[in-house]
Design an enzyme around this catalytic site. Structure first.
Site, PDB file in Angstrom:
ATOM      1  N   GLY A 264       0.693  -1.206  -0.011  1.00  0.00           N
ATOM      2  CA  GLY A 264       0.036  -0.213  -0.056  1.00  0.00           C
ATOM      3  C   GLY A 264       0.718   1.244   0.107  1.00  0.00           C
TER       4      GLY A 264
ATOM      5  N   THR B 222       3.110   2.182  -2.203  1.00  0.00           N
ATOM      6  CA  THR B 222       3.665   2.894  -3.711  1.00  0.00           C
ATOM      7  C   THR B 222       2.405   2.472  -4.599  1.00  0.00           C
TER       8      THR B 222
ATOM      9  N   ARG C  50       7.359  -4.213   2.708  1.00  0.00           N
ATOM     10  CA  ARG C  50       8.902  -4.369   3.332  1.00  0.00           C
ATOM     11  C   ARG C  50       9.560  -3.263   3.859  1.00  0.00           C
TER      12      ARG C  50
ATOM     13  N   ASP D 102       6.761  -8.435   5.147  1.00  0.00           N
ATOM     14  CA  ASP D 102       7.102  -9.249   3.972  1.00  0.00           C
ATOM     15  C   ASP D 102       5.795 -10.491   3.938  1.00  0.00           C
TER      16      ASP D 102
ATOM     17  N   PHE E 133       9.406  -9.417 -13.004  1.00  0.00           N
ATOM     18  CA  PHE E 133      10.571  -8.636 -13.904  1.00  0.00           C
ATOM     19  C   PHE E 133      10.233  -9.620 -15.263  1.00  0.00           C
TER      20      PHE E 133
ATOM     21  N   TYR F  43      -3.119 -11.405 -17.789  1.00  0.00           N
ATOM     22  CA  TYR F  43      -2.302 -12.621 -18.680  1.00  0.00           C
ATOM     23  C   TYR F  43      -2.565 -13.702 -17.315  1.00  0.00           C
TER      24      TYR F  43
ATOM     25  N   LYS G 269      -0.294 -15.589 -10.706  1.00  0.00           N
ATOM     26  CA  LYS G 269      -1.722 -14.505 -10.645  1.00  0.00           C
ATOM     27  C   LYS G 269      -2.671 -15.624 -11.129  1.00  0.00           C
TER      28      LYS G 269
ATOM     29  N   PRO H 187      -6.287  -5.430 -13.921  1.00  0.00           N
ATOM     30  CA  PRO H 187      -6.084  -4.258 -14.689  1.00  0.00           C
ATOM     31  C   PRO H 187      -4.977  -4.619 -15.828  1.00  0.00           C
TER      32      PRO H 187
ATOM     33  N   PRO I 219      -2.916  -1.916 -18.439  1.00  0.00           N
ATOM     34  CA  PRO I 219      -1.679  -1.139 -18.058  1.00  0.00           C
ATOM     35  C   PRO I 219      -2.082   0.214 -17.477  1.00  0.00           C
TER      36      PRO I 219
HETATM   37  C1  HXC Z   1      16.763 -12.728 -13.928  1.00  0.00           C
HETATM   38  C2  HXC Z   1      16.177 -12.123 -11.627  1.00  0.00           C
HETATM   39  C3  HXC Z   1      15.997 -10.837 -11.916  1.00  0.00           C
HETATM   40  C4  HXC Z   1      16.061 -10.358 -13.479  1.00  0.00           C
HETATM   41  C5  HXC Z   1      15.882 -10.671  -9.733  1.00  0.00           C
HETATM   42  N1  HXC Z   1      16.261 -12.264 -10.368  1.00  0.00           N
HETATM   43  N2  HXC Z   1      15.771 -10.050 -10.823  1.00  0.00           N
HETATM   44  N3  HXC Z   1      16.514 -13.230 -12.545  1.00  0.00           N
HETATM   45  N4  HXC Z   1      16.308 -11.448 -14.348  1.00  0.00           N
HETATM   46  N5  HXC Z   1      15.623  -9.198 -13.883  1.00  0.00           N
HETATM   47  C6  HXC Z   1      16.538 -13.307  -9.546  1.00  0.00           C
HETATM   48  C7  HXC Z   1      17.731 -13.129  -8.530  1.00  0.00           C
HETATM   49  O1  HXC Z   1      18.834 -13.501  -9.003  1.00  0.00           O
HETATM   50  C8  HXC Z   1      17.347 -14.084  -7.586  1.00  0.00           C
HETATM   51  O2  HXC Z   1      17.635 -15.473  -7.965  1.00  0.00           O
HETATM   52  C9  HXC Z   1      16.027 -14.029  -7.344  1.00  0.00           C
HETATM   53  O3  HXC Z   1      15.470 -13.564  -8.739  1.00  0.00           O
HETATM   54  C10 HXC Z   1      15.375 -13.282  -6.301  1.00  0.00           C
HETATM   55  O4  HXC Z   1      16.099 -12.069  -6.347  1.00  0.00           O
HETATM   56  P1  HXC Z   1      16.199 -11.147  -5.099  1.00  0.00           P
HETATM   57  O5  HXC Z   1      16.633  -9.665  -5.589  1.00  0.00           O
HETATM   58  O6  HXC Z   1      16.935 -11.555  -4.207  1.00  0.00           O
HETATM   59  O7  HXC Z   1      14.612 -11.061  -4.628  1.00  0.00           O
HETATM   60  P2  HXC Z   1      13.909  -9.884  -4.000  1.00  0.00           P
HETATM   61  O8  HXC Z   1      14.852  -8.778  -3.154  1.00  0.00           O
HETATM   62  O9  HXC Z   1      13.059 -10.644  -2.950  1.00  0.00           O
HETATM   63  O10 HXC Z   1      13.128  -8.954  -4.702  1.00  0.00           O
HETATM   64  C11 HXC Z   1      12.176  -9.281  -5.444  1.00  0.00           C
HETATM   65  C12 HXC Z   1      11.967  -8.925  -6.928  1.00  0.00           C
HETATM   66  C13 HXC Z   1      12.228  -7.357  -7.046  1.00  0.00           C
HETATM   67  C14 HXC Z   1      10.740  -9.453  -7.537  1.00  0.00           C
HETATM   68  C15 HXC Z   1      13.161  -9.707  -7.696  1.00  0.00           C
HETATM   69  O11 HXC Z   1      11.933  -6.972  -8.259  1.00  0.00           O
HETATM   70  C16 HXC Z   1      10.915  -6.647  -6.334  1.00  0.00           C
HETATM   71  O12 HXC Z   1      11.158  -6.568  -4.808  1.00  0.00           O
HETATM   72  N6  HXC Z   1       9.987  -6.300  -6.733  1.00  0.00           N
HETATM   73  C17 HXC Z   1       8.742  -5.652  -6.105  1.00  0.00           C
HETATM   74  C18 HXC Z   1       7.963  -4.680  -6.920  1.00  0.00           C
HETATM   75  C19 HXC Z   1       7.621  -5.158  -8.273  1.00  0.00           C
HETATM   76  O13 HXC Z   1       8.066  -6.073  -8.622  1.00  0.00           O
HETATM   77  N7  HXC Z   1       6.566  -4.285  -8.902  1.00  0.00           N
HETATM   78  C20 HXC Z   1       6.319  -4.754 -10.127  1.00  0.00           C
HETATM   79  C21 HXC Z   1       4.699  -5.307 -10.063  1.00  0.00           C
HETATM   80  S1  HXC Z   1       4.042  -5.376 -11.962  1.00  0.00           S
HETATM   81  P3  HXC Z   1      19.401 -16.173  -7.525  1.00  0.00           P
HETATM   82  O14 HXC Z   1      19.001 -17.599  -8.093  1.00  0.00           O
HETATM   83  O15 HXC Z   1      20.198 -15.380  -8.162  1.00  0.00           O
HETATM   84  O16 HXC Z   1      19.243 -16.165  -5.761  1.00  0.00           O
HETATM   85  C22 HXC Z   1       3.005  -6.516 -11.886  1.00  0.00           C
HETATM   86  C23 HXC Z   1       2.038  -6.552 -12.988  1.00  0.00           C
HETATM   87  C24 HXC Z   1       2.319  -6.275 -14.476  1.00  0.00           C
HETATM   88  O17 HXC Z   1       3.241  -7.452 -11.303  1.00  0.00           O
HETATM   89  C25 HXC Z   1       1.303  -5.931 -15.570  1.00  0.00           C
HETATM   90  C26 HXC Z   1       1.524  -4.716 -16.293  1.00  0.00           C
HETATM   91  C27 HXC Z   1       0.665  -4.509 -17.290  1.00  0.00           C
HETATM   92  P1  NAP Z   2       4.319  -1.488  -7.306  1.00  0.00           P
HETATM   93  O1  NAP Z   2       4.268  -0.230  -7.051  1.00  0.00           O
HETATM   94  O2  NAP Z   2       5.935  -2.021  -7.550  1.00  0.00           O
HETATM   95  O3  NAP Z   2       3.694  -2.130  -6.222  1.00  0.00           O
HETATM   96  C1  NAP Z   2       4.302  -3.501  -5.581  1.00  0.00           C
HETATM   97  C2  NAP Z   2       4.083  -3.343  -4.266  1.00  0.00           C
HETATM   98  O4  NAP Z   2       4.328  -4.686  -3.551  1.00  0.00           O
HETATM   99  C3  NAP Z   2       5.263  -2.524  -3.527  1.00  0.00           C
HETATM  100  O5  NAP Z   2       4.449  -1.381  -2.743  1.00  0.00           O
HETATM  101  C4  NAP Z   2       6.067  -3.538  -3.001  1.00  0.00           C
HETATM  102  O6  NAP Z   2       6.609  -2.583  -1.744  1.00  0.00           O
HETATM  103  C5  NAP Z   2       5.182  -4.670  -2.492  1.00  0.00           C
HETATM  104  N1  NAP Z   2       5.830  -5.684  -2.197  1.00  0.00           N
HETATM  105  C6  NAP Z   2       6.611  -6.481  -3.217  1.00  0.00           C
HETATM  106  N2  NAP Z   2       7.277  -7.567  -2.560  1.00  0.00           N
HETATM  107  C7  NAP Z   2       6.636  -7.781  -1.363  1.00  0.00           C
HETATM  108  C8  NAP Z   2       6.764  -8.507  -0.406  1.00  0.00           C
HETATM  109  N3  NAP Z   2       7.589  -9.733  -0.177  1.00  0.00           N
HETATM  110  N4  NAP Z   2       6.145  -8.258   0.985  1.00  0.00           N
HETATM  111  C9  NAP Z   2       4.996  -7.273   0.966  1.00  0.00           C
HETATM  112  N5  NAP Z   2       4.845  -6.202  -0.018  1.00  0.00           N
HETATM  113  C10 NAP Z   2       5.902  -6.466  -1.105  1.00  0.00           C
HETATM  114  O7  NAP Z   2       3.727  -1.747  -8.735  1.00  0.00           O
HETATM  115  P2  NAP Z   2       2.092  -1.428  -8.880  1.00  0.00           P
HETATM  116  O8  NAP Z   2       2.230  -1.384 -10.496  1.00  0.00           O
HETATM  117  O9  NAP Z   2       1.702  -0.427  -8.303  1.00  0.00           O
HETATM  118  O10 NAP Z   2       1.602  -3.167  -8.779  1.00  0.00           O
HETATM  119  C11 NAP Z   2       0.547  -2.955  -7.698  1.00  0.00           C
HETATM  120  C12 NAP Z   2      -0.316  -4.568  -8.254  1.00  0.00           C
HETATM  121  O11 NAP Z   2      -1.078  -4.229  -9.435  1.00  0.00           O
HETATM  122  C13 NAP Z   2       0.706  -5.851  -8.427  1.00  0.00           C
HETATM  123  O12 NAP Z   2      -0.277  -6.821  -7.816  1.00  0.00           O
HETATM  124  C14 NAP Z   2       0.822  -5.820  -9.750  1.00  0.00           C
HETATM  125  O13 NAP Z   2       0.781  -7.153 -10.122  1.00  0.00           O
HETATM  126  C15 NAP Z   2      -0.608  -5.405 -10.345  1.00  0.00           C
HETATM  127  N6  NAP Z   2      -0.807  -5.013 -11.616  1.00  0.00           N
HETATM  128  C16 NAP Z   2      -0.368  -3.849 -11.896  1.00  0.00           C
HETATM  129  C17 NAP Z   2      -0.459  -3.355 -13.432  1.00  0.00           C
HETATM  130  C18 NAP Z   2       0.263  -1.859 -13.768  1.00  0.00           C
HETATM  131  O14 NAP Z   2       0.049  -1.594 -14.911  1.00  0.00           O
HETATM  132  N7  NAP Z   2       0.823  -1.144 -12.871  1.00  0.00           N
HETATM  133  C19 NAP Z   2      -0.989  -3.949 -14.389  1.00  0.00           C
HETATM  134  C20 NAP Z   2      -1.596  -5.467 -13.738  1.00  0.00           C
HETATM  135  C21 NAP Z   2      -1.417  -5.633 -12.459  1.00  0.00           C
HETATM  136  P3  NAP Z   2       8.220  -3.036  -0.847  1.00  0.00           P
HETATM  137  O15 NAP Z   2       9.122  -3.030  -1.895  1.00  0.00           O
HETATM  138  O16 NAP Z   2       8.147  -1.995   0.126  1.00  0.00           O
HETATM  139  O17 NAP Z   2       7.997  -4.425  -0.202  1.00  0.00           O
END
Ligand code: HXC
Ligand code: NAP
Length: 298
Positions: free
Chosen positions: A22, A24, A46, A79, A111, A161, A176, A202, A204
């Site tokens: 919540g 970001t 986190r 977390d 990612f 997706y 998902k 959602p 984009p």
């Molecule tokens: C390949 C990768 C990678 C990358 C991480 N890894 N990034 N592998 N390509 N780009 C691997 C690491 O090497 C590691 O494996 C494992 O993944 C875990 O990585 P960590 O960095 O240790 O994990 P962590 O610190 O828990 O971070 C989690 C994360 C990070 C998912 C990697 O990006 C994150 O914190 N994301 C949170 C916010 C987020 O993702 N928001 C977007 C949501 S958008 P090894 O084997 O090396 O240990 C969405 C919907 C989109 O979901 C739809 C849009 C239209």
């Molecule tokens: P975002 O800002 O990166 O949001 C992800 C949030 O999840 C961050 O606040 C992050 O905070 C938190 N998070 C990640 N790992 C966590 C963990 N292990 N424990 C607790 N919190 C964690 O991206 P967003 O675009 O707003 O995405 C929000 C939601 O919408 C996601 O479910 C995403 O899949 C969905 N969605 C987004 C889009 C889009 O176009 N943006 C489209 C379809 C669906 P911390 O890093 O502080 O933990």
């Protein structure tokens, strides 16, 4: 009009809603709207410094919109992969507000990557955050509601997706898809307790978190999402917040087990076999019409 707040004032008054992720992006936008509608909101993720700052900004924004709005934001570090931290969120929520009425599973990790480049841990990390994290929160709050004989609402943020699958985000698509299955399964199983489970898919909606990981660098220009959407625009955060607030509110009391897509038609545009013909000019259509008409006698 579509980016204006939709629900009537105080529509969520008296409710307490936990929002994972919540601090970001979309989680913040939905939390802010819940607060403006009178709900107390517990934001978790986190990064406690991000949460604390967001909480302050949300409260002052809600208060400046309505000086009589005394709803509060509680920031709790958690977390979602760690069940004991999830239990702590519930404990602090109950200590502070005395109850919880809604859970928004919004936290996610994602990612882009060719799947053959992923390590086992990379795959697990996404499943652990998205699928198991949502399950951890749903089970903690759901067990509490069942024990207290109290109704509640779970709302899950998925993606389109989840239905179609998608290359290059395979762990996220699997996770998902699992959350969608959980939504529908628990809608059937927990309906008898007055617990509703719904989802939003959602399209984009630009956020820093998603765009940095899914469209890094030049990709944002080359792969402009709005060109994939029939309505030729991306989503605005308030229109998602409007839908989420409705699904959290008692106005949607008979909606259970539903997934509502809000994507301007994007996924259907990608699915329809002939939708790519949009690229054809009117002159070209004149020629094609002659050719298809002349096929009559063949
Ligand atoms: C390949 C990768 C990678 C990358 C991480 N890894 N990034 N592998 N390509 N780009 C691997 C690491 O090497 C590691 O494996 C494992 O993944 C875990 O990585 P960590 O960095 O240790 O994990 P962590 O610190 O828990 O971070 C989690 C994360 C990070 C998912 C990697 O990006 C994150 O914190 N994301 C949170 C916010 C987020 O993702 N928001 C977007 C949501 S958008 P090894 O084997 O090396 O240990 C969405 C919907 C989109 O979901 C739809 C849009 C239209
Ligand atoms: P975002 O800002 O990166 O949001 C992800 C949030 O999840 C961050 O606040 C992050 O905070 C938190 N998070 C990640 N790992 C966590 C963990 N292990 N424990 C607790 N919190 C964690 O991206 P967003 O675009 O707003 O995405 C929000 C939601 O919408 C996601 O479910 C995403 O899949 C969905 N969605 C987004 C889009 C889009 O176009 N943006 C489209 C379809 C669906 P911390 O890093 O502080 O933990």
């Amino acid at each position: 009009m579509y980016n204006q707040p939709m629900l009537r004032d105080h529509a969520l008054q008296g409710k307490t809603i936990i929002v994972t992720g919540g601090g970001t992006g979309l989680g913040r936008a939905m939390s802010t709207y819940f607060l403006k509608l009178g709900a107390n909101v517990v934001i978790t993720s986190r990064k406690i410094n991000v949460l604390t700052q967001t909480a302050q900004e949300m409260e002052s924004e809600a208060l400046s919109a309505d000086k009589n709005n005394h709803a509060k934001v509680l920031a709790v570090q958690c977390d979602v992969r760690k069940p004991e931290e999830v239990d702590e969120v519930l404990k602090q929520t109950l200590e502070t507000f005395g109850q919880v009425n809604g859970l928004l599973n919004n936290a996610a990790g994602n990612f882009i990557s060719p799947t053959e480049r992923l390590s086992a841990n990379a795959f697990s990390t996404i499943i652990d955050i998205v699928l198991k994290g949502s399950a951890n929160c749903t089970m903690a709050v759901g067990k509490h509601w069942i024990k207290e004989k109290q109704a509640g609402t779970v709302l899950n943020i998925i993606t389109t997706y989840a239905f179609t699958g998608s290359g290059y985000v395979v762990p996220s698509a699997c996770a998902k898809g699992g959350v969608l299955a959980m939504t529908r399964s628990l809608a059937a199983e927990w309906g008898k307790y007055g617990i509703r489970n719904n989802a939003i898919a959602p399209g984009p909606f630009p956020t820093k978190g998603a765009w940095d990981r899914l469209l890094p660098g030049e990709m944002a220009k080359k792969f402009d999402f709005k060109n994939r959407v029939p309505l030729k625009r991306v989503g605005e955060h308030q229109e998602l917040a409007n839908l989420a607030a409705f699904l959290m509110s008692d106005f949607s009391s008979y909606i259970n087990g539903e997934v509502i897509t809000i994507d301007g038609g994007e996924w259907l545009q990608g699915a329809g076999q002939f939708n790519g013909l949009e690229a054809i000019s009117p002159e070209m259509w004149d020629m094609l019409e002659m050719m298809t008409r002349s096929a009559k006698g063949s």
